[in-house]
Design a protein around this motif. Structure first.
Motif, PDB file in Angstrom:
ATOM      1  N   ILE A   1       7.738  16.626  17.617  1.00 26.07           N
ATOM      2  CA  ILE A   1       7.687  17.987  17.064  1.00 26.07           C
ATOM      3  C   ILE A   1       9.025  18.362  16.433  1.00 26.07           C
ATOM      4  N   GLY A   2       8.942  18.822  15.180  1.00 26.06           N
ATOM      5  CA  GLY A   2      10.136  19.177  14.428  1.00 26.06           C
ATOM      6  C   GLY A   2      10.710  18.030  13.612  1.00 26.06           C
ATOM      7  N   GLU A   3      10.247  16.824  13.878  1.00 21.90           N
ATOM      8  CA  GLU A   3      10.714  15.648  13.147  1.00 21.90           C
ATOM      9  C   GLU A   3       9.905  15.485  11.863  1.00 21.90           C
ATOM     10  N   GLY A   4      10.466  14.856  10.852  1.00 19.95           N
ATOM     11  CA  GLY A   4       9.747  14.591   9.620  1.00 19.95           C
ATOM     12  C   GLY A   4       8.559  13.662   9.883  1.00 19.95           C
ATOM     13  N   LYS A   5       7.431  13.942   9.240  1.00 19.33           N
ATOM     14  CA  LYS A   5       6.230  13.147   9.482  1.00 19.33           C
ATOM     15  C   LYS A   5       6.410  11.686   9.091  1.00 19.33           C
ATOM     16  N   VAL A   6       7.058  11.428   7.961  1.00 20.88           N
ATOM     17  CA  VAL A   6       7.219  10.037   7.537  1.00 20.88           C
ATOM     18  C   VAL A   6       8.094   9.269   8.522  1.00 20.88           C
ATOM     19  N   ALA A   7       9.130   9.933   9.048  1.00 22.58           N
ATOM     20  CA  ALA A   7      10.017   9.265  10.007  1.00 22.58           C
ATOM     21  C   ALA A   7       9.289   8.977  11.308  1.00 22.58           C
ATOM     22  N   ALA A   8       8.504   9.956  11.781  1.00 20.50           N
ATOM     23  CA  ALA A   8       7.761   9.766  13.027  1.00 20.50           C
ATOM     24  C   ALA A   8       6.706   8.679  12.875  1.00 20.50           C
ATOM     25  N   LEU A   9       6.006   8.678  11.757  1.00 19.42           N
ATOM     26  CA  LEU A   9       4.971   7.674  11.521  1.00 19.42           C
ATOM     27  C   LEU A   9       5.593   6.289  11.366  1.00 19.42           C
TER      28      LEU A   9
ATOM     29  N   VAL B   1       0.836  -1.193   0.000  1.00 10.78           N
ATOM     30  CA  VAL B   1       0.000   0.000   0.000  1.00 10.78           C
ATOM     31  C   VAL B   1       0.876   1.249   0.000  1.00 10.78           C
ATOM     32  N   LEU B   2       0.562   2.170  -0.894  1.00 14.12           N
ATOM     33  CA  LEU B   2       1.266   3.452  -0.999  1.00 14.12           C
ATOM     34  C   LEU B   2       0.341   4.552  -0.494  1.00 14.12           C
ATOM     35  N   ILE B   3       0.823   5.342   0.469  1.00 14.04           N
ATOM     36  CA  ILE B   3       0.022   6.424   1.040  1.00 14.04           C
ATOM     37  C   ILE B   3       0.705   7.755   0.783  1.00 14.04           C
ATOM     38  N   PHE B   4       0.023   8.632   0.042  1.00 14.57           N
ATOM     39  CA  PHE B   4       0.486   9.992  -0.168  1.00 14.57           C
ATOM     40  C   PHE B   4      -0.095  10.863   0.951  1.00 14.57           C
TER      41      PHE B   4
ATOM     42  N   ARG C   1      -4.210  16.753  16.904  1.00 10.05           N
ATOM     43  CA  ARG C   1      -5.105  16.277  15.841  1.00 10.05           C
ATOM     44  C   ARG C   1      -4.707  14.919  15.274  1.00 10.05           C
ATOM     45  N   HIS C   2      -3.495  14.465  15.544  1.00  8.41           N
ATOM     46  CA  HIS C   2      -3.013  13.205  15.005  1.00  8.41           C
ATOM     47  C   HIS C   2      -2.926  12.186  16.134  1.00  8.41           C
ATOM     48  N   MET C   3      -3.441  10.999  15.903  1.00  8.47           N
ATOM     49  CA  MET C   3      -3.510   9.995  16.959  1.00  8.47           C
ATOM     50  C   MET C   3      -2.148   9.401  17.298  1.00  8.47           C
ATOM     51  N   TYR C   4      -1.139   9.644  16.500  1.00  9.14           N
ATOM     52  CA  TYR C   4       0.129   8.943  16.652  1.00  9.14           C
ATOM     53  C   TYR C   4       1.320   9.859  16.903  1.00  9.14           C
TER      54      TYR C   4
ATOM     55  N   ALA D   1      -3.190  13.853   9.576  1.00  5.86           N
ATOM     56  CA  ALA D   1      -4.149  13.209  10.473  1.00  5.86           C
ATOM     57  C   ALA D   1      -4.901  12.080   9.786  1.00  5.86           C
ATOM     58  N   ILE D   2      -5.208  12.230   8.495  1.00  4.24           N
ATOM     59  CA  ILE D   2      -5.966  11.194   7.782  1.00  4.24           C
ATOM     60  C   ILE D   2      -5.036  10.072   7.317  1.00  4.24           C
ATOM     61  N   GLY D   3      -4.009  10.428   6.563  1.00  4.50           N
ATOM     62  CA  GLY D   3      -3.108   9.411   6.021  1.00  4.50           C
ATOM     63  C   GLY D   3      -2.420   8.604   7.094  1.00  4.50           C
ATOM     64  N   GLY D   4      -1.989   9.278   8.164  1.00  4.51           N
ATOM     65  CA  GLY D   4      -1.316   8.569   9.244  1.00  4.51           C
ATOM     66  C   GLY D   4      -2.226   7.604   9.965  1.00  4.51           C
ATOM     67  N   ASN D   5      -3.455   8.036  10.230  1.00  3.53           N
ATOM     68  CA  ASN D   5      -4.408   7.146  10.906  1.00  3.53           C
ATOM     69  C   ASN D   5      -4.761   5.950  10.034  1.00  3.53           C
ATOM     70  N   ILE D   6      -4.904   6.174   8.721  1.00  2.22           N
ATOM     71  CA  ILE D   6      -5.169   5.052   7.818  1.00  2.22           C
ATOM     72  C   ILE D   6      -4.009   4.069   7.865  1.00  2.22           C
ATOM     73  N   ALA D   7      -2.787   4.588   7.834  1.00  2.00           N
ATOM     74  CA  ALA D   7      -1.605   3.724   7.896  1.00  2.00           C
ATOM     75  C   ALA D   7      -1.604   2.887   9.165  1.00  2.00           C
ATOM     76  N   MET D   8      -1.917   3.521  10.292  1.00  3.50           N
ATOM     77  CA  MET D   8      -1.940   2.800  11.569  1.00  3.50           C
ATOM     78  C   MET D   8      -2.982   1.679  11.546  1.00  3.50           C
ATOM     79  N   GLU D   9      -4.165   1.973  11.037  1.00  2.00           N
ATOM     80  CA  GLU D   9      -5.233   0.976  11.039  1.00  2.00           C
ATOM     81  C   GLU D   9      -4.947  -0.169  10.071  1.00  2.00           C
TER      82      GLU D   9
END
Length: 369
Positions: free
Chosen positions: A181-189, A133-136, A172-175, A140-148
């Protein structure tokens, strides 16, 4: 019917008698109800279906103790199996490992009611585990979908985003946590996904999207694509991604939950089956003909538009359910797919748009169902 088969009442089915004449079946997962006219011999047979006795042992018991013939026993068992009241206790043991089966046992139980048997439920689970699965977008939406999806068993996932975690993202983001804070979203996720399942393969792409972005290679490698990327604009990114997905016949999901469409469901797009992004654009062009929005006094308001974690989670969870149904093959998607819906915050009513597939669509038209 193999006489060595061992049946049990399905875990997700409740059976009870009504007036000693009717067998009432309640399917807990699908919430369906069925009733069957029944006699005393059938009741006695059902009482013996305990996941231990073979079909032959059931036949012998009914013959010796209740003078029932083998054909009648076989007929009742076949009727119960076809109506998904009973299931074969023996399934192929080489589909999932013992650990995998234990981890996803309740999900497999749920799948099996839609697919007919526990073995088919296991195959549905395996489809999820094999999907890439590829998530662009990792907001809050993409990250939560990835988690689920990772919780559901997706083992290969690619994340595409360039942004960093801001202070407001933590609310606003569950994860995301304060330490992100300050970290890249893809790395944190990616870090959070590994906490759910250390065996998941996560590929991180820290890029922004613009008219010159070459995303074709990423899309071609995926089995399913999800777009939640709202910069520079969700309509633009969705059009760019959807056109490429249609070209390579790759199913995709355009998620909702952004800006003026908080808690909207988004839409599942199956090439040449459902309306595509351009079909939606044509729908809005027609329904909004003659309407012109007034200029808003705040120019940079995209950073100020409100949001609520629970509303984002609704959009993400709705999307995850639709995606899981499609990948695992739980429903006939050409008949059961949903177009975009809008959830109203005040009364929680959910309404769907009246969007039809356009067979003259320049992107997906001409060969649709």
């Amino acid at each position: 019917m193999d006489n060595q088969t061992v049946y049990k009442i399905k875990d997700s089915v409740d059976l009870f008698l009504s007036d000693e004449k009717y067998l009432m079946a309640y399917y807990m997962n699908t919430r369906q109800r069925k009733s069957f006219k029944i006699n005393k011999e059938m009741i006695l047979l059902i009482e013996q279906i305990d996941g231990k006795h073979t079909v032959q042992e059931l036949k012998d018991y009914m013959t010796v103790h209740h003078q029932s013939d083998n054909e009648s026993v076989a007929f009742v068992l076949a009727l119960m199996e076809s109506n998904r009241l009973i299931t074969d206790t023996k399934v192929k043991d080489n589909i999932l490992s013992v650990e995998e089966h234990e981890r996803y046992s309740r999900q497999i139980n749920y799948f099996s009611e839609f697919l007919g048997s526990e073995e088919e439920g296991i195959y549905g689970q395996k489809k999820l585990m094999n999907a890439h699965v590829l998530i662009f977008g990792c907001g809050a939406i993409g990250g939560n979908i990835a988690m689920e999806l990772v919780m559901a068993g997706v083992k290969n996932i690619t994340l595409y985003d360039y942004d960093t975690v801001a202070c407001s993202d933590v609310s606003r983001h569950m994860y995301f946590r304060e330490e992100h804070i300050g970290e890249g979203k893809v790395a944190a996720l990616k870090e959070e996904l590994y906490k759910i399942d250390h065996s998941v393969e996560v590929y991180a792409i820290e890029e922004s999207m613009n008219p010159y972005s070459d995303i074709e290679g990423y899309i071609k490698e995926a089995d399913f694509v999800i777009n939640t990327l709202d910069e520079p604009y969700i309509g633009y990114t969705s059009s760019k991604i959807s056109r490429c997905c249609i070209q390579y016949n790759i199913p995709h999901y355009i998620a909702g939950g952004f800006d003026a469409h908080l808690a909207s469901t988004g839409e599942l797009i199956i090439p040449h089956v459902t309306p595509c992004v351009e079909c939606y654009a044509g729908h809005f062009k027609e329904t909004l003909k003659g309407w012109k929005p007034k200029e808003h006094p705040v120019r940079e308001r995209y950073t100020e538009i409100g949001g609520l974690a629970s509303m984002s989670l609704f959009s993400a969870s709705f999307a995850a359910i639709e995606i899981i149904k499609y990948i695992a093959g739980l429903v006939n998607i050409s008949e059961e797919y949903k177009v975009r819906g809008e959830l109203l915050f005040t009364d929680l009513s959910l309404t769907y748009l009246n969007v039809m597939k356009n067979n003259n669509c320049p992107v997906c038209g001409g060969d649709g169902i």
